[in-house]
Design a protein around this motif. Structure first.
Motif, PDB file in Angstrom:
ATOM      1  N   ASP A   1      69.444  33.252  28.285  1.00  0.00           N
ATOM      2  CA  ASP A   1      68.360  33.433  28.209  1.00  0.00           C
ATOM      3  C   ASP A   1      67.496  32.995  27.210  1.00  0.00           C
ATOM      4  O   ASP A   1      66.107  33.130  27.466  1.00  0.00           O
ATOM      5  CB  ASP A   1      68.320  34.996  28.586  1.00  0.00           C
ATOM      6  CG  ASP A   1      69.165  35.273  29.892  1.00  0.00           C
ATOM      7  OD1 ASP A   1      68.994  34.301  30.781  1.00  0.00           O
ATOM      8  OD2 ASP A   1      69.585  36.335  29.652  1.00  0.00           O
ATOM      9  N   ALA A   2      67.978  32.696  26.013  1.00  0.00           N
ATOM     10  CA  ALA A   2      67.405  32.412  24.793  1.00  0.00           C
ATOM     11  C   ALA A   2      67.831  31.119  24.037  1.00  0.00           C
ATOM     12  O   ALA A   2      68.985  30.855  24.240  1.00  0.00           O
ATOM     13  CB  ALA A   2      67.187  33.705  23.722  1.00  0.00           C
ATOM     14  N   ALA A   3      66.819  30.398  23.683  1.00  0.00           N
ATOM     15  CA  ALA A   3      67.129  29.082  23.034  1.00  0.00           C
ATOM     16  C   ALA A   3      67.754  29.374  21.523  1.00  0.00           C
ATOM     17  O   ALA A   3      67.130  29.481  20.609  1.00  0.00           O
ATOM     18  CB  ALA A   3      66.054  28.223  22.854  1.00  0.00           C
TER      19      ALA A   3
ATOM     20  N   LEU B   1      59.679  22.983  19.476  1.00  0.00           N
ATOM     21  CA  LEU B   1      60.720  23.888  20.058  1.00  0.00           C
ATOM     22  C   LEU B   1      61.324  24.542  18.992  1.00  0.00           C
ATOM     23  O   LEU B   1      61.828  25.539  18.996  1.00  0.00           O
ATOM     24  CB  LEU B   1      61.618  22.763  20.769  1.00  0.00           C
ATOM     25  CG  LEU B   1      62.717  23.505  21.522  1.00  0.00           C
ATOM     26  CD1 LEU B   1      62.251  24.326  22.697  1.00  0.00           C
ATOM     27  CD2 LEU B   1      63.841  22.383  21.999  1.00  0.00           C
ATOM     28  N   LEU B   2      61.776  23.933  17.830  1.00  0.00           N
ATOM     29  CA  LEU B   2      62.183  24.322  16.469  1.00  0.00           C
ATOM     30  C   LEU B   2      61.647  25.632  15.917  1.00  0.00           C
ATOM     31  O   LEU B   2      61.972  26.518  15.603  1.00  0.00           O
ATOM     32  CB  LEU B   2      62.640  23.281  15.654  1.00  0.00           C
ATOM     33  CG  LEU B   2      63.604  22.519  16.074  1.00  0.00           C
ATOM     34  CD1 LEU B   2      63.810  21.303  15.068  1.00  0.00           C
ATOM     35  CD2 LEU B   2      65.112  23.081  16.176  1.00  0.00           C
ATOM     36  N   GLN B   3      60.158  25.378  16.076  1.00  0.00           N
ATOM     37  CA  GLN B   3      59.370  26.268  15.371  1.00  0.00           C
ATOM     38  C   GLN B   3      59.248  27.814  16.025  1.00  0.00           C
ATOM     39  O   GLN B   3      59.007  28.693  15.500  1.00  0.00           O
ATOM     40  CB  GLN B   3      58.027  25.757  14.997  1.00  0.00           C
ATOM     41  CG  GLN B   3      57.861  24.513  14.166  1.00  0.00           C
ATOM     42  CD  GLN B   3      56.492  23.950  13.930  1.00  0.00           C
ATOM     43  OE1 GLN B   3      55.711  24.117  14.933  1.00  0.00           O
ATOM     44  NE2 GLN B   3      56.329  22.992  13.159  1.00  0.00           N
ATOM     45  N   ALA B   4      59.187  27.339  17.450  1.00  0.00           N
ATOM     46  CA  ALA B   4      59.310  28.460  18.313  1.00  0.00           C
ATOM     47  C   ALA B   4      60.527  29.207  18.620  1.00  0.00           C
ATOM     48  O   ALA B   4      60.624  30.387  18.697  1.00  0.00           O
ATOM     49  CB  ALA B   4      58.712  28.117  19.911  1.00  0.00           C
ATOM     50  N   HIS B   5      61.641  28.782  18.269  1.00  0.00           N
ATOM     51  CA  HIS B   5      62.952  29.374  18.451  1.00  0.00           C
ATOM     52  C   HIS B   5      63.728  29.318  17.135  1.00  0.00           C
ATOM     53  O   HIS B   5      64.555  28.345  16.915  1.00  0.00           O
ATOM     54  CB  HIS B   5      63.627  28.893  19.690  1.00  0.00           C
ATOM     55  CG  HIS B   5      62.848  28.675  20.710  1.00  0.00           C
ATOM     56  ND1 HIS B   5      62.896  29.934  21.741  1.00  0.00           N
ATOM     57  CD2 HIS B   5      62.197  27.764  21.610  1.00  0.00           C
ATOM     58  CE1 HIS B   5      62.361  29.707  22.569  1.00  0.00           C
ATOM     59  NE2 HIS B   5      61.803  28.462  22.719  1.00  0.00           N
TER      60      HIS B   5
ATOM     61  N   ALA C   1      64.893  22.145  25.693  1.00  0.00           N
ATOM     62  CA  ALA C   1      64.951  20.931  25.259  1.00  0.00           C
ATOM     63  C   ALA C   1      64.551  19.912  26.342  1.00  0.00           C
ATOM     64  O   ALA C   1      63.738  18.903  26.310  1.00  0.00           O
ATOM     65  CB  ALA C   1      66.101  20.822  24.548  1.00  0.00           C
ATOM     66  N   VAL C   2      65.151  20.077  27.566  1.00  0.00           N
ATOM     67  CA  VAL C   2      64.737  19.020  28.674  1.00  0.00           C
ATOM     68  C   VAL C   2      63.146  19.069  28.942  1.00  0.00           C
ATOM     69  O   VAL C   2      62.594  18.146  28.980  1.00  0.00           O
ATOM     70  CB  VAL C   2      65.531  19.384  29.815  1.00  0.00           C
ATOM     71  CG1 VAL C   2      65.063  18.582  31.108  1.00  0.00           C
ATOM     72  CG2 VAL C   2      66.954  19.046  29.488  1.00  0.00           C
ATOM     73  N   GLU C   3      62.819  20.277  29.028  1.00  0.00           N
ATOM     74  CA  GLU C   3      61.167  20.486  29.359  1.00  0.00           C
ATOM     75  C   GLU C   3      60.443  19.965  28.194  1.00  0.00           C
ATOM     76  O   GLU C   3      59.354  19.242  28.610  1.00  0.00           O
ATOM     77  CB  GLU C   3      60.945  21.935  29.581  1.00  0.00           C
ATOM     78  CG  GLU C   3      59.351  22.205  30.161  1.00  0.00           C
ATOM     79  CD  GLU C   3      59.042  21.259  31.193  1.00  0.00           C
ATOM     80  OE1 GLU C   3      57.771  20.878  31.156  1.00  0.00           O
ATOM     81  OE2 GLU C   3      59.793  20.855  31.890  1.00  0.00           O
ATOM     82  N   ALA C   4      60.947  20.132  27.121  1.00  0.00           N
ATOM     83  CA  ALA C   4      59.944  19.690  25.893  1.00  0.00           C
ATOM     84  C   ALA C   4      59.840  18.373  25.600  1.00  0.00           C
ATOM     85  O   ALA C   4      58.888  17.377  25.697  1.00  0.00           O
ATOM     86  CB  ALA C   4      60.491  20.281  24.752  1.00  0.00           C
TER      87      ALA C   4
END
Length: 296
Positions: free
Chosen positions: A88-90, A114-118, A285-288
């Motif tokens: 459920d979480a990256a 992505l890395l900044q958000a997770h 990651a796929v979506e980003a």
């Protein structure tokens, strides 16, 4: 596994104080719970509970066994919770295999948000043009160019790459003028060995013509940037993705050979191992990557 199940039932009986209460929690009948406790005692050959009409009490051995059973159940619950978090979480390490040509800003621009958000997510990147076994190398996802024939993988088409023929001006000065596809039979070819284009090259003309040219490489590399460097050094003609050599074309370091003729576009895919459920880190990651690469 049956013994672990019985340990869980035993721990629940102790915590709930009776077979009936444990049965309600476990979705079993009281007699089924009692039967599992008996089997547990038979297998261990130790009495774990004193049974009276009014209550259950632990034997000395049962008290020690309960502590071990409770620890096992706690570890199992912790493992299950970690799996749920990963679902459920990256979080955790994301392993991505990418062609060498994607080592520029496209990839970092896609993954940085992505890395900044997770904050619990880390990324390990593997840059190589040769295709590697995603399962064996524990790769979560890969970007691949060209036909995808492995049915054990899931491939998502996100765009197309256009390859053009190019050479350095210094090489072209040493060659007769290249005006027709058949002139390519006499050039020195620099090839990417992972594309398996050692025998023939299909070219599409400006008016819908199709030509198949037999080619043989003097230099073959498993790395597209190495092929590009040989091309820049004036060693011959190579196929390069147009979007990766815009600066070299603009500066005159490379020139397009036989303008108007090019290979059919090659699909760009995001590829993942075929699984029933993908961890959240892979889905994000796929979506980003899909969103960013489609936009560029």
């Amino acid at each position: 596994m049956e013994q672990l199940k019985r340990m869980a039932i035993f721990a629940t009986v102790v915590e709930r104080g009776s077979m009936v209460a444990a049965a309600e929690v476990l979705g079993m009948t009281a007699s089924a719970v009692s039967q599992q406790i008996r089997k547990l005692e038979q297998s261990t050959q130790v009495s774990l509970l004193h049974r009276t009409t009014r209550k259950l009490t632990l034997t000395e051995a049962g008290a020690g066994f309960y502590q071990s059973s409770a620890q096992v159940m706690a570890l199992a619950q912790e493992a299950e919770q970690r799996l749920a978090e990963m679902r459920d979480a990256a979080v955790g390490e994301l392993r991505i295999a990418v062609p060498v040509g994607f080592s520029g800003r496209h990839l970092s621009d896609a993954l940085s948000p992505l890395l900044q958000a997770h904050k619990g997510l880390s990324v390990q990147l593997f840059f190589q043009d040769e295709r590697i076994d995603l399962v064996e190398k524990r790769i979560d996802l890969a970007i691949r160019v060209g036909p995808q024939q492995d049915s054990s993988l899931v491939a998502r088409h996100i765009g197309d790459a256009v390859f053009i023929l190019c050479a350095a001006p210094s090489y072209l000065l040493t060659q007769p003028q290249i005006t027709r596809p058949e002139n390519l039979l006499d050039v020195t070819w620099l090839l990417l060995s992972t594309t398996q284009m050692h025998e023939s090259l299909k070219l599409l003309g400006p008016n819908g013509q199709t030509e198949n040219i037999r080619i043989e490489g003097r230099v073959a590399c498993n790395n597209l940037l190495a092929v590009r460097n040989f091309t820049l050094a004036g060693m011959g003609v190579s196929l390069q993705p147009r979007h990766e050599i815009t600066d070299e074309l603009a500066s005159g370091q490379l020139r397009e050979v036989l303008p108007g003729w090019q290979m059919p576009p090659l699909g760009i895919y995001i590829v993942t191992p075929r699984r029933d459920v993908q961890p959240a880190k892979v889905r994000y990651a796929v979506e980003a990557l899909r969103r960013h690469l489609l936009a560029n």
